[in-house]
Design an enzyme around this catalytic site. Structure first.
Site: not given
Length: 344
Positions: A28, A234
């Site tokens: 999956k 940042y």
């Protein structure tokens, strides 16, 4: 991202030997992000009973690629989808007696023995008995703590075995064990459903270790000298404590490196660990190479996950830096990465 299919097959062989059961590998979420079609093709050599996915779309994709083995769809099927299951020769999961009454293609009955997610409760024999059907191909349950609690596996088996007595005759296929339960469950059943162990993740600290399957390397896109006091990324959260060399790597949170690894993550440069500094950005991470930095040039590849020299960054260690588990870390990886398959 490099995927070692030979190690994948070796892991599958090990878990199959432990369980003495036929394989129903879980592929999956695009085989946990590694490529469901390539993974399934690699495992065909081990003669699995079939493959397990989460959604109908995932199953149809395997069929479109030419895979002819049985495919079991874990999400409980909804009435009205019988034609889709029939058209693509898919196995359904059901957990509702009303749905069973109207269902006319093969299905597996999920029995809830403690997971509390889907399934007919193990202590409701009337509901379980109402799920008897000529189309009932299998019955299964899902272990909720096999990775850390061996006793829970046997308790769930006891509950599941009690529930099976409400089904007559016994379904042809009975399955319980995930990767960890393959070693913990004393009973030998028809199928085993390995997942994380196939892909190199640790399924329990006291059980055999999987061979590594995934490695990730990122290119150096910039190398620059930084005087003490320089800020990186940042927010200016990281300030160079000394004169140093900082390299920028072309990988970021859009590629599966979570922002939450800040202050914990390392990479391997020429076999040595170097810290990731500053905030992870969408496309880049920065690493501190130190004043006497090794020879690192633009275009070099740096190991983010995998072995380099004597050291290894495992998928589990990488996941721990982000406060998560190997399952989640794997499925986050590689949205923009190329995949290289080795050990074909």
């Amino acid at each position: 991202m490099r995927i070692d299919l030979a190690n994948l097959r070796a892991n599958a062989q090990a878990v199959r030997d432990a369980a003495e059961s036929a394989l129903l590998p879980v592929v999956k979420a695009d085989a946990y992000g590694l490529g469901a079609v390539r993974v399934a093709r690699a495992l065909e050599a081990l003669d699995p009973w079939g493959f397990a996915v989460a959604t109908v779309d995932e199953a149809v994709a395997l069929r479109a690629a030419g895979l002819r083995w049985p495919v079991l769809v874990f999400t409980p099927a909804s009435l009205g989808l019988e034609a889709v299951y029939r058209e693509h020769d898919l196995r359904a999961v059901l957990d509702d007696p009303d749905a069973v009454t109207h269902w006319d293609v093969p299905f597996h009955l999920e029995i809830d023995s403690g997971m509390g997610r889907c399934g007919v409760r193990w202590d409701d024999p009337d509901a379980i008995g109402a799920c008897n059907s000529p189309r009932l191909e299998g019955a299964f349950t899902h272990c909720y703590a096999a990775d850390r609690d061996a006793e829970s596996v046997q308790e769930q088996w006891t509950r599941f075995a009690r529930a099976l007595r409400a089904l007559s005759p016994r379904p042809p296929l009975v399955h319980v064990a995930n990767s960890a339960a393959a070693w913990r469950l004393k009973q030998r059943l028809d199928l085993i459903r390995p997942g994380i162990y196939l892909y190199g993740g640790e399924h329990a600290p006291d059980l055999p270790h999987a061979l590594p399957v995934v490695s990730v390397r990122a290119p150096v896109v910039s190398v620059r000298r930084m005087p003490a006091g320089s800020t990186v990324s940042y927010g200016g959260d990281w300030v160079a404590p000394r004169d140093t060399v900082v390299a920028t790597l072309g990988i970021g949170y859009a590629d599966g490196v979570p922002r939450s690894v800040q202050g914990r993550a390392h990479v391997l440069v020429n076999g040595d660990r170097r810290p990731v500094v500053g905030r992870v950005t969408m496309d880049f991470i920065m690493i501190d190479l130190g004043e006497a930095q090794p020879t690192v040039r633009v275009g070099d590849l740096v190991t983010v996950i995998g072995q380099e020299g004597p050291d290894t960054i495992t998928i589990d260690e990488f996941a721990s830096w982000g406060g998560t588990i190997a399952y989640e870390a794997l499925v986050r990886l590689g949205a923009r990465m190329g995949r290289e398959y080795v050990g074909v």
